[in-house]
Design a protein around this motif. Structure first.
Motif, mmCIF file in Angstrom:
data_model
loop_
_atom_site.group_PDB
_atom_site.id
_atom_site.type_symbol
_atom_site.label_atom_id
_atom_site.label_comp_id
_atom_site.label_asym_id
_atom_site.label_seq_id
_atom_site.Cartn_x
_atom_site.Cartn_y
_atom_site.Cartn_z
ATOM 1 N N GLY A 101 -0.398 -7.355 1.417
ATOM 2 C CA GLY A 101 -0.117 -6.015 0.904
ATOM 3 C C GLY A 101 -0.583 -4.938 1.864
ATOM 4 O O GLY A 101 0.126 -3.950 2.094
ATOM 5 N N ARG A 102 -1.756 -5.153 2.446
ATOM 6 C CA ARG A 102 -2.260 -4.200 3.441
ATOM 7 C C ARG A 102 -1.352 -4.186 4.671
ATOM 8 O O ARG A 102 -1.083 -3.124 5.245
ATOM 9 C CB ARG A 102 -3.687 -4.573 3.836
ATOM 10 C CG ARG A 102 -4.272 -3.652 4.902
ATOM 11 C CD ARG A 102 -5.663 -4.092 5.330
ATOM 12 N NE ARG A 102 -6.077 -3.395 6.545
ATOM 13 C CZ ARG A 102 -7.168 -3.684 7.247
ATOM 14 N NH1 ARG A 102 -7.969 -4.660 6.840
ATOM 15 N NH2 ARG A 102 -7.468 -2.999 8.333
ATOM 16 N N ASP A 157 1.676 -2.087 3.974
ATOM 17 C CA ASP A 157 1.326 -0.659 3.978
ATOM 18 C C ASP A 157 1.131 -0.141 5.405
ATOM 19 O O ASP A 157 1.601 0.946 5.758
ATOM 20 C CB ASP A 157 0.051 -0.419 3.174
ATOM 21 C CG ASP A 157 0.277 -0.487 1.671
ATOM 22 O OD1 ASP A 157 1.427 -0.256 1.242
ATOM 23 O OD2 ASP A 157 -0.686 -0.768 0.941
ATOM 24 N N GLU A 158 0.447 -0.919 6.230
ATOM 25 C CA GLU A 158 0.179 -0.470 7.597
ATOM 26 C C GLU A 158 1.448 -0.386 8.430
ATOM 27 O O GLU A 158 1.611 0.528 9.251
ATOM 28 C CB GLU A 158 -0.834 -1.411 8.254
ATOM 29 C CG GLU A 158 -2.242 -1.253 7.692
ATOM 30 C CD GLU A 158 -3.265 -2.152 8.350
ATOM 31 O OE1 GLU A 158 -4.464 -1.995 8.075
ATOM 32 O OE2 GLU A 158 -2.862 -3.031 9.157
ATOM 33 N N PHE A 198 4.384 0.330 7.265
ATOM 34 C CA PHE A 198 5.077 1.534 6.798
ATOM 35 C C PHE A 198 4.438 2.794 7.360
ATOM 36 O O PHE A 198 5.133 3.699 7.843
ATOM 37 C CB PHE A 198 5.077 1.577 5.270
ATOM 38 C CG PHE A 198 5.720 2.819 4.718
ATOM 39 C CD1 PHE A 198 7.087 3.010 4.801
ATOM 40 C CD2 PHE A 198 4.946 3.804 4.123
ATOM 41 C CE1 PHE A 198 7.682 4.166 4.300
ATOM 42 C CE2 PHE A 198 5.530 4.958 3.619
ATOM 43 C CZ PHE A 198 6.903 5.132 3.710
ATOM 44 N N VAL A 199 3.118 2.852 7.336
ATOM 45 C CA VAL A 199 2.414 4.032 7.842
ATOM 46 C C VAL A 199 2.688 4.213 9.332
ATOM 47 O O VAL A 199 2.940 5.338 9.797
ATOM 48 C CB VAL A 199 0.901 3.913 7.581
ATOM 49 C CG1 VAL A 199 0.132 5.005 8.336
ATOM 50 C CG2 VAL A 199 0.613 4.017 6.086
ATOM 51 N N THR A 205 -0.627 -6.504 12.057
ATOM 52 C CA THR A 205 0.087 -5.231 12.163
ATOM 53 C C THR A 205 0.307 -4.868 13.618
ATOM 54 O O THR A 205 1.415 -4.479 14.021
ATOM 55 C CB THR A 205 -0.714 -4.107 11.474
ATOM 56 O OG1 THR A 205 -0.969 -4.467 10.107
ATOM 57 C CG2 THR A 205 0.059 -2.797 11.505
ATOM 58 N N GLN A 253 8.474 -5.030 7.421
ATOM 59 C CA GLN A 253 7.771 -4.724 6.184
ATOM 60 C C GLN A 253 8.467 -5.369 4.989
ATOM 61 O O GLN A 253 7.824 -5.889 4.074
ATOM 62 C CB GLN A 253 7.666 -3.211 5.964
ATOM 63 C CG GLN A 253 6.654 -2.884 4.873
ATOM 64 C CD GLN A 253 7.020 -1.686 4.033
ATOM 65 O OE1 GLN A 253 8.084 -1.116 4.190
ATOM 66 N NE2 GLN A 253 6.156 -1.307 3.134
ATOM 67 N N THR A 268 11.057 2.806 -1.648
ATOM 68 C CA THR A 268 10.580 4.023 -1.002
ATOM 69 C C THR A 268 10.655 5.161 -2.012
ATOM 70 O O THR A 268 11.736 5.448 -2.542
ATOM 71 C CB THR A 268 11.426 4.361 0.241
ATOM 72 O OG1 THR A 268 11.306 3.289 1.183
ATOM 73 C CG2 THR A 268 10.941 5.646 0.890
ATOM 74 N N ARG A 309 1.059 6.092 -9.890
ATOM 75 C CA ARG A 309 1.631 5.122 -8.958
ATOM 76 C C ARG A 309 1.728 3.743 -9.610
ATOM 77 O O ARG A 309 2.744 3.057 -9.483
ATOM 78 C CB ARG A 309 0.768 5.062 -7.687
ATOM 79 C CG ARG A 309 1.329 4.173 -6.603
ATOM 80 C CD ARG A 309 0.604 4.382 -5.296
ATOM 81 N NE ARG A 309 1.149 3.559 -4.249
ATOM 82 C CZ ARG A 309 1.040 3.807 -2.957
ATOM 83 N NH1 ARG A 309 0.405 4.902 -2.561
ATOM 84 N NH2 ARG A 309 1.552 2.997 -2.074
ATOM 85 N N HIS A 322 6.763 -3.308 -4.284
ATOM 86 C CA HIS A 322 5.786 -2.664 -3.403
ATOM 87 C C HIS A 322 6.261 -1.245 -3.116
ATOM 88 O O HIS A 322 7.402 -1.042 -2.695
ATOM 89 C CB HIS A 322 5.662 -3.448 -2.092
ATOM 90 C CG HIS A 322 4.611 -2.913 -1.172
ATOM 91 N ND1 HIS A 322 3.316 -3.391 -1.163
ATOM 92 C CD2 HIS A 322 4.651 -1.914 -0.244
ATOM 93 C CE1 HIS A 322 2.612 -2.719 -0.268
ATOM 94 N NE2 HIS A 322 3.396 -1.825 0.303
ATOM 95 N N ASN A 329 6.402 2.347 -1.189
ATOM 96 C CA ASN A 329 6.174 3.188 -0.009
ATOM 97 C C ASN A 329 6.263 4.633 -0.472
ATOM 98 O O ASN A 329 7.330 5.074 -0.916
ATOM 99 C CB ASN A 329 7.239 2.949 1.058
ATOM 100 C CG ASN A 329 7.122 1.596 1.707
ATOM 101 O OD1 ASN A 329 6.056 0.994 1.728
ATOM 102 N ND2 ASN A 329 8.225 1.091 2.240
#
Length: 272
Positions: free
Chosen positions: A120-121, A124-125, A127-128, A169, A192, A205, A217, A233, A235
């Motif tokens: 999951g992390r 997220d990373e 996407f960021v 990542t 992702q 998203t 959320r 998940h 975004n």
């Protein structure tokens, strides 16, 4: 994702993914090595047209295709990657390029497996980082500049992510520089999705005018999970231009409940 492949290629990827999952069961350390090696094999096939044609030619006996792969890769990759590569060339592919694309897909799956409980992390990373590239024209240009070497671009990625993100990542962000996809951003978005799908999730998203609270959320994630029948998940993208409400994009579905969207609909109605 297997949905990116069609016909025989989709069937082949489904079987190969199952073989990969079985081979990696309970071994995150092996998964990282397999990820590196499968991506290397994919790049070799893309760069060697004669090898690619031979290994996807159904008129060539399977034994010959598999034997050549053994000769080319033997001693250069781990046993799991070699077995998967041999299995891959024994299958039918809808188009020639699908073989290399499938091996890259498997490399991403292996990379996700290497993260264990941090998938999951990882999602997220990725996407960021994709958003960072999108919002920073100088960075985007630097990563897409054909005059810069892949090694130079990789060093830039390392300077941005090393010590701040998961090793997986950083590895996938560097892999995104290979040119397989149209842009680095497209590659990161695909990676992702794979990270989410490996753990049975869809990716949504969500664009909002203001940040959502943790409670909101979670409530949204639960609602989308009920609607789509599998975990989702999120975004989250904050865009003040939306004025209010939210826009949710999941797969081919778009749910636009933003104020700006309603105003645009109203203007179209008046114009019509």
């Amino acid at each position: 994702m297997t949905s990116d492949f069609r016909g025989a290629s989709a069937d082949a990827v489904a079987v190969l993914t199952g073989e990969l999952e079985s081979a990696l069961s309970g071994s995150p350390e092996a998964a990282a090595t397999v990820a590196d090696n499968l991506f290397s094999v994919a790049q070799t096939l893309r760069g060697e047209a004669a090898l690619r044609r031979f290994t996807t030619d159904v008129s060539v006996p399977v034994e010959a295709r598999s034997g050549l792969v053994g000769e080319v890769l033997g001693g250069k990759v781990d046993e799991i990657s070699l077995a998967l590569s041999r299995s891959a060339v024994s299958r039918r592919w809808t188009v020639t390029r699908d073989l290399a694309d499938a091996l890259e897909h498997l490399s991403v799956v292996a990379r996700v497996r290497a993260t264990g409980g941090d998938a999951g992390r990882l999602a997220d990373e990725l996407f960021v980082f994709a958003q960072t590239v999108k919002k920073n024209p100088a960075l985007r240009d630097a990563l897409s500049d054909p005059a810069r070497s892949v090694g130079d671009k990789g060093a830039l990625v390392s300077s941005l992510l090393e010590g701040k993100a998961l090793p997986a990542t950083q590895a996938l962000a560097t892999q995104a520089l290979s040119g397989t996809y149209r842009t680095v951003g497209v590659a990161l978005a695909e990676y992702q999705k794979v990270a989410a799908h490996v753990h049975g999730q869809d990716v949504a998203t969500v664009r909002v005018a203001q940040p959502l609270s943790d409670t909101d959320r979670e409530r949204l994630a639960q609602a989308l999970t009920r609607q789509y029948g599998r975990p989702v998940h999120l975004n989250l993208v904050v865009d003040p231009a939306l004025l209010g409400g939210m826009r949710v994009e999941i797969g081919d579905d778009v749910i636009d409940g933003t104020v700006s969207g309603r105003l645009a609909d109203a203007r179209r109605s008046l114009a019509g």
